[in-house]
Each structure stands twice: as structure tokens, then as C-alpha cells.
Design an enzyme around this catalytic site. Structure first.
Site, PDB file in Angstrom:
ATOM      1  N   CYS A 244       0.877  -1.168   0.000  1.00  0.00           N
ATOM      2  CA  CYS A 244       0.000   0.000   0.000  1.00  0.00           C
ATOM      3  C   CYS A 244       0.912   1.215   0.000  1.00  0.00           C
ATOM      4  CB  CYS A 244      -0.894  -0.001   1.212  1.00  0.00           C
ATOM      5  SG  CYS A 244      -1.740  -1.554   1.441  1.00  0.00           S
ATOM      6  N   CYS A 245       1.264   1.680  -1.154  1.00  0.00           N
ATOM      7  CA  CYS A 245       2.434   2.556  -1.222  1.00  0.00           C
ATOM      8  C   CYS A 245       2.116   4.043  -1.163  1.00  0.00           C
ATOM      9  CB  CYS A 245       3.218   2.268  -2.495  1.00  0.00           C
ATOM     10  SG  CYS A 245       2.295   2.677  -3.985  1.00  0.00           S
TER      11      CYS A 245
ATOM     12  N   GLY B  29       3.928   7.275  -1.557  1.00  0.00           N
ATOM     13  CA  GLY B  29       5.233   6.980  -2.119  1.00  0.00           C
ATOM     14  C   GLY B  29       6.426   7.380  -1.259  1.00  0.00           C
ATOM     15  N   GLY B  30       6.159   7.871  -0.081  1.00  0.00           N
ATOM     16  CA  GLY B  30       7.275   8.276   0.776  1.00  0.00           C
ATOM     17  C   GLY B  30       8.146   7.103   1.185  1.00  0.00           C
ATOM     18  N   LYS B  31       7.489   6.070   1.658  1.00  0.00           N
ATOM     19  CA  LYS B  31       8.254   4.912   2.102  1.00  0.00           C
ATOM     20  C   LYS B  31       8.898   4.211   0.912  1.00  0.00           C
ATOM     21  CE  LYS B  31       5.307   4.125   6.091  1.00  0.00           C
ATOM     22  NZ  LYS B  31       4.158   4.939   5.677  1.00  0.00           N
TER      23      LYS B  31
ATOM     24  N   CYS C 273      -0.688   3.271  11.090  1.00  0.00           N
ATOM     25  CA  CYS C 273      -0.619   4.534  11.830  1.00  0.00           C
ATOM     26  C   CYS C 273      -1.764   4.573  12.823  1.00  0.00           C
ATOM     27  CB  CYS C 273      -0.650   5.729  10.900  1.00  0.00           C
ATOM     28  SG  CYS C 273      -2.085   5.764   9.846  1.00  0.00           S
TER      29      CYS C 273
END
Lengths: 184, 844
Positions: free
Chosen positions: B424-425, B428-430, B549
Site C-alpha cells: 500500500c504505497c 510513495g514516501g516509504k 498509523c
């Protein structure tokens, strides 16, 4: 997703050659593995074989993007370069223009670079030559077209407000809303 | 933030210092204090200094002994014993925050101050760091910028601490102070709220957070040591507090009528005061309570007040009250009211942190390194330019990313040339962080179910110059079907967002039990898919990181525990040296002990978004077959997804059902372990099941139907079927994974839709085995769920009975070696996993 056709390859390489000239050969022959150009959703992607293999598992409608996008082929079979190709083209660029820090922000937001914003240029840049625009810190910023040759810039000091560079073919603001531009 | 006492008045160098720091309080302080000889000695000549030293020899020695050993060491040569791990944070924060408190500060300015403390404490334990984040920093990325300023800061912190202790010895200090200087804040659970006490409490909480690495014994020891000392002073203080209170008048709970009125037009000031009073009373309930009032009355009042004051919904507040002790709860709620600091991550593909920091400072951004745990993070205090539109940002030199979002990637520790899946991107930060750790080698498959959000992924990844990604748009639950065999998988599951309330306050009121359970259900499905996508035989990897989170236990420990039961995975340490341990027990639930190695992060203790991170190692690609799957209707872990469920008679009678399941289980056990069965019953396992079930009766669902729908057809073949299932029912469970061979076999044997178990049971044993499953697999679409549900508990009976007849005690394993058995674990293993499954079935 499919490899490029003859026609598409030709227009793309013609466009790229405007920036990097004969260095095109170097771009295609990367030392680390094979790279190839693939077309997906009218976008041309530049990917390594390895990534291609993985992407082949994903059905076309579910695939959004792969590798790095070089540009798009329009319906009229023209090729538009995308700013994502910058990282690949900048190292090979033949003609460069550096702009002053003050003009950076304005340039990135889609405005032209004026004489006063011009830091330096490659010698022998002719008029309407495609150039890569750098900041003074040597960060490649964008593609552009020189509106005047180096000669003109040098000798015609009177010509102060005129446009020196044009951002690439109305793709102004691409940095600011990159996702939209590149996906639509 | 308050002004700091820094007697050495060191001029700070490095980015951001000049703008941020103001002159310390020492400028005024010099007027009050007798000159400290240490400072003067600098100006003396060397001889004079020697003489002075001789003169002061005696007294100096005395002072030295007073100083705690931690006070002096220089940044470069810290003794490890003192500054090992997170203890150092705690140890160092001690004097510092005390010091703040001593200046009469009520509450640290949440964002910047804590950040600063973090960075103050961010002394680089160079060796340690090198080991921990070795994967992350290459030679050219060694960041002296961070290290330099850190150590400087550190020094400052140290000296401040020292100075304070000195002051303590020079001046008569109130008892409270003395108490702190002897570290007795651990036991200061006293009431009324002198500022210093508040500081102490905060200190304690922080310590608890940082004290992850303190072994428990250590802590206990210390407490034991400390309590006798602190005993008297504590009492004094309590007296003092009482005195004050008596002057004011003791707090009484307002009558019910007043409460009603309060709800209509709450006076926030009064509510706040009342919250404080009640928290104080609850802390020392025996002594302080009003006669005849029960604790629950106070708690109810408190809950209402908190809900009013912080505008939370009842449900979420109740959950949070379960989760935190009261004092911590208030801090948590407070922390949710203030935004977390803006942090950004350097894109090491394009630049270095040092260069980036310099460039941003030149643009008028005030920033500092994030913490000692991050080599790439920067925290922004304030900025004169929009931080999301600088040329550096546009050129992809950094990414705006919360501090907590970097942690899962660090835990995942992707290596170069690996195949990695980010399930679950968005946004796109991770993903980009992973790519940067991998230096753009290998392949990352970035997937997200939301097409809109994928646009931002494309934008971010392209901007950051990430070229090793394939971005896809699947539902994550389809995953092992699409592509599998990844070295590592990051699952940042969609969640209720209870950890990021400061970002999205709507969460306070718009979540309820249903939402949480729905999330949990989805997370379980995703997690199983994610686990199945990992290749356990990978040379470098075989790891999976699950993070959310959210801070709800239902979405975290529960989900992880579920996966531990269902798959061949175990939890491994995350490699993060801070954060709180995951729960192994929460209220009536008991989780696997290894959940200790999961990490929780809270806004009030770590000043980052609430986060949960668990790292799995997959040790076998085979999937434990749950023959007991049929009776798993009763497993509470399967109880989910309230919305889809037609209320059948089954779901309205949970207790009965559970009994049935328990019975089933006993029968099964009799078959397998005749002795064990009788032994387990008195253990109260079945009771456990009942009670558990009774806690969630309204939402209990038979998962069985959905579970069975989901098939493990070979990828290519099953695509169409699966998709229709997904869209139609939304209840796809992740596959029970048999090998494709087996599935093919099953498919062939699949009976027509309406076939009943009974008829099947007459077939040969091998077929029984097989047919049970095909039934499960292939009838889902047409069949009425209610019917199916009713049948489900019966299946084991029949199966068992049948096996009894056949005198096959290990009835669950077909004697003939069919294609099935090839994909199974060996009998011993299976049996084990099976019995384990049973036990958990009733326990959990």
C-alpha cells in the site's frame, strides 16, 4: 505495454538527439545490464530488463508506471519529452545553460529566462538550439530552447528584456503538478 | 521554549543555531550567583590555576563525588555503560528537562522543545549507529554535519545538567528538588499539581518510553533503591499538596443535574480543572476520594469531561482509556491537539543531507537533524519559503515525510538488488525511501488500491528520481496471485488513523467499533497476502514489515497475532532502538509473547505520529493447513466485517455456537490426543472462548463462508473467478494456499454446487479430505450463506465420526499419498500446528 514501433523509435531518437547528439549511443548502451524502451499508455518508459520481467506479470490496465518515463507519443505521432528524462539526458547534454539563483524559482514555475537571469551558457549555442537548463549549483532543472545564440547574448547588451530561453513546449509547470501531467 | 541556562555560553555553530537560540538566562543569572570558580579558572594563568586548585583541593573533591558520573563525559568518549542505547536518552533528558522545570515552565512547547531534546540527546554513539544503520549510510554519506551539531548540543545539555546540580549544592532547594536530584521521580505518583510534579510525571512517562531497553529487573532494582530515599520527601510533598487543597476546598463530584447542564453549555475552564482534580484523586483514590463514591463514578465523570474538553467521541475515548493509564491519557490527548513537527527526508539518490541542509538554510529555512536514529532526516522549525515548493524540492532533493514514516523502512532494511513489494504505497514516501536505501537497484513493486493516490506516487517517485519501481494498481489482497516471491514486503496497511489524530481530527468522532473491526479484517487479509508473497527461501530476505498509523490493539497486536497463528512466520526485532514494546496482553486478550519485539510509537512520548511496527521473518513457504478451519467459525479472530452479514440464527446465538465449536474441538482432540483433550478442558479454554465471544457478540461473523470462497487457484487460471468474488462479496480471505497442483486436483474433484458434505463423507478417505475443500472453494457465489453456516460446525463431526469408523486415528491425514500431501508439511509438524491452532482457537 509493448516495444516501440519503428516510427515511434525514430521520432523519439530524433528528439533526444537534439539534446545529446551523438551521445545517444552511450545512452542506449548502458554498462549495467540491458535497457529498453517500452510503450505503455502512450508513454515511453525506459526500463531495465529485470524490471521489465517483473512488470510483465502485471496486466496492462493495472500497470501504472514502470522504470522512468521518457516522454509521451502524441496521437499525431510526435514525441514529447518529459522532465523525468532529465536525469538520463543531462549527463550527456551538449549544450547547457546555467541560470542565476534569482531566476530559478521563476523558471521552474514556467516562466522564460531573461537575459538578466542568465548565468552562463555553452559556447557556440546556436539559435533555437535545444539545451538543458542548470542552476548555478549544477542541478539540472529542465529542458529548454535557446531563443538567441550565444553570440547574440554576448554582443547585444541592449537587448535586455528579451527572452533567452523557452521552457520546453508548453510543459511549463510540469514540476509543480508532475503526476497529473505525466499520467493524463 | 524557555531560555536555557548555559553558563559556558558556548556560541553555537552550524545550521539554524543563530536564528533559533536566544541569549540564555545566564546573563541575568550572573547577578544572583556567586561566581563559580570553574569559569574563572579559564582566565587565570596556568600557575595561578594550579595554586587555586591546591587551595580548593578539599572542597573540589567533595563536589566531584556529588556529581554523578554521567555529568562529565565528553561527547567523543562516552563511556558505554552510561550511554548505552536508549538509557542515554533518559539519563540525559533527566537534568535537562528538570532544568526546564526549574525555570518554572509548565509544559514544553510540544513540537520544537521535544524535538530539541531529542536532538540534545541525539549524541551520536558512533559505533552503535554504524552497526545499526550500516545499510543506510555509505561512506560518502557519513554526515559530520549532524554529528557535529549533535555533539555540541549534547555538550550543552550536559553542562546545563552539571550546572544545575552545582546550583543544587550551593543553594538550599525545596524538597521537591532534592527529590529529583536523587532520581526518585520514578515513584512520584503524588497528587497535586505543582509544576515541578508535573514535570516529574512527564519525565517519568518519557523515561518509560525511552526505557524500552532497560531490562525490567534493572528498573525494578532502581525503584527499590529509590523508594526508601524518596519516601519521606514524597510524604512531605503530599502533605504540601494536601494543604494547598484543603485551603481551596476538596473536590466533590458535581451532581448529575449539573452534569446535564454542563453538556449543554460546557465551561471549558471548569471542565479542565475538573479533569485535573479527578485525575489527581484517582491517583490516590483511597485517601482522596469522597466518601461513598466509587471509582467508576469518577471514571465516568472523567470520561465525559475529557470527551467534552477534547471533543472526542465516546467510543474512541473509551478505547484510549483502555490503552493508557490516566496521566498518560491526558498527555496523549494533549499531544493530539498540536501538530507534529515538519520533517523531511533527504533523497540520497540526488544529494547529501549536509548539502541539502546548507541549501535550505540559505533559503531561510530553519532546520536541524532529526535525531540520532536517522541519517537522512531533518526537522524544520520554521521557514520563510514554502517548504514544499523550493527548487530543491522540485528537483527531488528531499521528501516531506513524517518521522514515524521512516521507521518502517528502517525496520525493513531493504538490501540492494532485492525484489521488494510495497503493498500500500501511496503517497510513495516509504517507497522512495526504500529505493534510496537500495540505491535504485533491484526492483520495487509499488502497489496501491487507490488510483487517485497513485498519481501522487508517480509524481513523487519521478521527482525523486526513483527508477527501479513498477507501479501497479491492484487490490493488495490479490497479491500472491499477481506476483509473488519477494525478498521483502512492506505492508503499510490502511487503518483507522488513530495515531494521527493531530493530522486528521475527524477521527476523534467518526470512528466506531465497526470501523475498527472492518479495518482489522482488511488488515488481516492483507497481512496474509503479504506473508504469502514473501519468499522464505530468499538468501537475503524473507522479511515482512507490518505497520499501521493506528494505535488500536485490534488493528495491531491482534492482527499480528492472527498472522502468527495462520502462517509460518515469527516476529523478529525491528532493529529500532526506541519505541514501546507491543502488548502481549491487553485486557482479556492474550497475544503471542514474541509481540514484545513489535514496536509502538506515541505522539506524546516520541513526538511523532502514533505508529505500530512489527517485523516478521518467514521461515517456511508452506502454509499450515488448517483442517480445523471448519470449526474456526468460532474463532474471534475471524469475527469481523459486520456490514456484510445477514443476521442468521447463528450469529444471534453466539454462545451456543461457541459451545458447538468447543464441542467439536473436544471431539477432534479425542481423536488425536485422547489424553490431552481431557487435560485441556479444565484449563478453561472453552470458557475463554465463551467469554471472548461474549465480548463481541454483535459483530461476530462467520468468516467461514468468506474464507472458503477464497481459493488458491493458480494465478493465471483463477484470475477471473477471484475478481468476481472480490467485487461481489468484498470478503475475500487470503488464500488457504495449497500448491497449484493441489488446487488443480481439487478442482477436478470439485463436486457440483449443491453437493452436501454428508454424501461426500461416504467416499474414500482421501476423497473426503479433498472434497471438503472443493466444497469450500467452489460454491460461494450461488449459495445461501445461512445454510452454509449451519453446516459448517457439523463438518468436523462428520469427518471425525467417519474417521472413527475407519479406525484411522490420524484421520486428518489421508493415508494415500495424493497430490495434496506433496504440498503439506510433514505429519508431525502439521499435527503441531493443528493443535496449536485449536488451542488458540479457543483461547484467543
Amino acid at each position: 505495454m509493448r516495444p516501440l514501433t519503428e516510427e515511434e523509435t525514430r521520432v523519439m531518437f530524433e528528439k533526444i538527439a537534439k539534446y545529446i547528439g551523438e551521445n545517444l549511443q552511450l545512452l542506449v548502451d548502458q554498462p549495467d545490464g540491458t535497457y529498453c524502451f517500452h510503450l505503455h499508455n502512450d508513454r515511453v518508459y525506459y526500463v531495465s530488463e529485470k524490471i521489465m520481467k517483473l512488470a510483465a506479470n502485471i496486466s496492462g490496465d493495472k500497470l501504472v508506471s514502470l522504470g522512468s518515463c521518457f516522454g509521451k507519443v502524441t496521437k499525431t505521432h510526435k514525441f514529447w519529452l518529459h522532465v523525468t528524462a532529465l536525469d538520463y539526458l543531462a549527463p550527456y547534454a551538449k549544450y547547457k545553460v546555467w541560470i542565476k539563483p534569482g531566476a530559478e524559482q521563476s523558471f521552474l514555475c514556467g516562466n522564460h529566462v531573461l537575459k538578466c537571469g542568465l548565468g552562463r551558457t555553452t559556447e557556440n549555442t546556436s539559435q533555437y538550439q535545444s539545451v538543458v537548463v542548470y542552476s548555478m549549483a549544477d542541478i539540472p532543472l529542465h529542458f529548454g530552447v535557446a531563443a538567441k545564440s550565444t553570440q547574440d547574448c554576448r554582443f547585444q547588451v541592449w537587448w535586455h528584456m528579451a527572452v533567452v530561453l523557452v521552457t520546453w513546449e508548453a510543459e511549463a509547470g510540469e514540476w509543480l503538478e508532475p503526476g497529473k501531467q505525466r499520467l493524463q | 521554549m524557555g531560555r536555557k541556562l548555559d553558563p559556558t555560553k558556548k556560541e553555537k555553530r552550524g545550521p539554524g543555531r543563530k536564528a533559533r537560540k536566544q541569549k540564555g538566562a545566564e546573563t541575568e543569572l550572573a547577578r544572583f550567583l556567586p561566581a563559580v570558580s570553574d569559569e574563572n579558572s579559564k582566565r587565570l594563568s596556568s600557575r595561578a590555576r594550579k595554586r587555586a586548585a591546591k587551595r580548593r583541593l578539599g572542597s573540589a573533591e567533595v563536589r566531584k563525588t556529588n556529581k554523578s558520573p554521567e555529568a562529565k563525559p565528553l561527547p567523543g568518549k562516552l563511556p558505554k555503560g552510561i550511554f548505552a542505547g536508549a538509557v542515554q536518552t533518559a539519563g540525559k533528558k533527566g537534568p535537562q528537562s528538570l532544568f526546564n522545570a526549574a525555570q518554572g515552565k509548565k509544559r514544553p512547547a510540544p513540537s520544537s522543545d521535544e524535538e530539541e531534546e531529542e536532538e540534545d540527546s541525539g549524541e551520536d554513539d558512533v559505533v552503535n549507529q554504524g552497526d545499526l544503520w550500516g545499510s543506510e549510510d555509505d561512506a560518502d554519506m557519513v554526515d559530520d554535519y549532524g554529528a557535529d551539531s549533535n555533539s555540541e548540543d549534547e555538550e550543552e545539555g550536559e553542562e546545563a545538567g552539571v550546572q544545575w546540580l552545582d546550583l543544587g549544592s550551593l543553594q538550599p532547594s525545596p524538597s521537591g528538588f532534592k527529590q529529583f536530584s536523587c532520581l526518585s521521580f520514578l515513584s512520584s505518583w503524588d497528587l497535586q499539581l505543582l509544576p515541578i510534579e508535573r514535570a516529574a510525571r512527564k519525565q517519568k512517562v518519557r523515561e518509560a518510553a525511552a526505557g524500552v531497553q532497560w531490562s525490567e529487573e534493572e528498573t525494578e532494582d532502581e525503584e527499590e533503591e529509590v523508594t526508601p530515599e524518596s519516601g519521606p520527601s514524597k510524604e512531605e510533598e503530599a502533605d504540601g499538596g494536601l494543604q494547598i487543597n484543603v485551603d481551596e476546598e476538596p473536590f466533590v463530584l458535581p451532581p448529575a443535574g449539573e452534569m446535564e447542564q454542563d453538556i449543554l453549555a460546557p465551561d471549558l475552564q471548569r471542565v479542565h480543572k475538573r479533569i485535573q482534580d479527578i485525575v489527581g484523586i484517582l491517583r490516590d483514590f483511597g485517601a482522596q476520594r469522597e466518601e461513598g463514591r466509587s471509582r467508576s463514578e469518577y471514571l465516568n465523570r472523567l470520561k465525559k469531561d475529557l470527551a467534552t474538553y477534547y471533543s472526542y467521541g465516546d467510543f474512541l475515548l473509551g478505547k484510549l482509556m483502555d490503552l493508557f493509564p490516566l496521566s498518560e491519557l491526558v498527555e496523549f490527548l494533549e499531544a493530539n491537539e498540536v501538530p507534529r513537527p515538519v520533517t523531511l527526508r533527504t533523497n540520497t539518490l540526488k544529494t547529501r543531507r549536509r548539502d541539502l541542509a546548507q541549501a535550505l538554510i540559505n533559503r531561510g529555512v530553519n532546520l536541524d537533524p532529526l535525531g540520532k536514529w536517522s541519517k537522512t532526516g531533518l526537522v524544520v522549525y520554521d521557514s520563510s519559503v514554502p517548504i514544499g515548493a523550493t527548487p530543491e524540492y522540485l528537483a527531488g532533493h528531499y521528501m516531506l515525510q513524517g518521522a514515524s514514516s521512516m521507521l518502517p523502512v528502517m525496520a525493513l532494511a531493504p538490501q540492494e538488488h532485492e525484489r521488494i513489494l510495497d503493498m500500500c504505497c501511496a503517497p510513495g514516501g516509504k517507497t522512495s525511501y526504500m529505493a534510496q536505501l537500495m540505491k535504485n537497484t533491484g526492483v520495487i513493486l509499488a502497489n496501491d488500491a487507490n488510483a487517485e493516490r497513485l498519481k501522487s506516487v508517480v509524481g513523487n517517485l519521478h521527482r525523486l528520481g526513483v527508477t527501479n519501481t513498477v507501479i501497479s494498481h491492484y487490490d493488495g489482497r490479490q497479491f500472491p496471485k499477481v506476483v509473488g516471491g519477494f525478498d521483502r514486503v512492506l505492508l503499510d496497511a490502511p487503518c483507522s488513523g488513530t495515531g494521527v489524530i493531530s493530522k486528521d481530527p475527524a477521527v476523534k468522532t467518526n470512528k466506531d467499533e465497526k470501523d475498527i473491526l472492518r479495518c482489522a479484517h482488511l488488515q488481516k487479509e492483507l497481512l496474509l497476502s503479504a506473508i504469502d508473497s514473501v519468499n522464505a527461501t530468499s538468501k537475503t530476505g524473507g522479511y515482512l514489515v507490518y505497520c499501521t498509523c493506528s494505535i488500536m490493539v485490534e488493528e495491531n497486536e491482534w492482527v499480528v497475532d492472527y498472522a502468527l497463528k495462520k502462517r509460518n512466520v515469527r516476529l523478529v526485532p525491528t532493529g529500532l532502538d526506541f519505541g514501546q514494546e507491543g502488548f502481549t496482553r491487553f485486557r482479556e486478550r492474550r497475544f503471542h509473547p514474541s509481540l514484545r519485539s513489535a514496536r509502538r510509537f506515541y505522539p506524546h512520548t516520541h513526538n511523532m505520529d502514533g505508529f505500530f511496527i512489527a517485523k516478521f521473518k518467514k521461515f517456511s513457504n508452506s502454509i499450515p493447513q488448517s483442517e480445523t478451519g471448519d470449526s474456526e467459525t468460532a474463532t474471534p479472530t475471524n469475527v469481523d466485517l459486520p456490514q456484510v452479514i445477514p443476521k442468521s440464527e447463528n450469529s444471534s446465538q453466539p454462545a451456543k455456537k461457541a459451545k458447538g465449536a468447543a464441542k467439536t474441538k473436544q471431539q477432534l482432540q479425542k481423536q488425536q490426543h485422547p489424553k490431552k483433550a481431557s487435560f485441556q478442558k479444565p484449563n478453561g479454554t472453552s470458557k475463554g472462548a465463551d467469554s471472548e465471544l461474549s465480548t463481541v457478540p454483535s459483530v461476530r461473523k462467520t468468516q467461514a463462508s468468506s474464507r472458503f470462497q477464497d481459493s488458491s487457484q493458480p494465478a493465471g487460471k483463477a484470475e477471473g473467478i477471484r475478481e468476481s468474488e472480490v467485487t461481489g462479496k468484498l470478503k475475500q480471505r487470503s488464500p488457504k494456499l495449497q500448491s497449484s497442483k493441489k488446487v488443480a486436483f481439487l478442482k477436478q474433484n470439485a463436486p457440483p454446487k449443491g453437493t452436501d458434505t454428508e454424501t461426500l463423507a461416504v467416499l474414500s478417505p482421501a476423497k473426503t479430505q479433498a472434497t471438503l475443500k472443493p466444497k469450500d472453494h467452489h460454491h460461494p457465489l450461488g449459495r445461501a450463506k445461512g445454510v452454509e453456516k449451519q453446516q459448517l460446525p457439523e463438518q468436523p463431526f462428520k469427518k471425525a465420526a467417519f474417521q472413527k469408523q475407519n479406525d484411522t486415528p490420524k484421520g486428518f491425514q489421508p493415508p494415500t499419498v495424493s497430490p495434496i500431501s506433496s504440498s503439506r508439511p510433514p505429519p508431525a509438524k502439521r499435527k503441531k500446528s493443528q493443535s496449536r491452532g485449536n488451542g488458540q482457537l479457543l483461547l484467543s
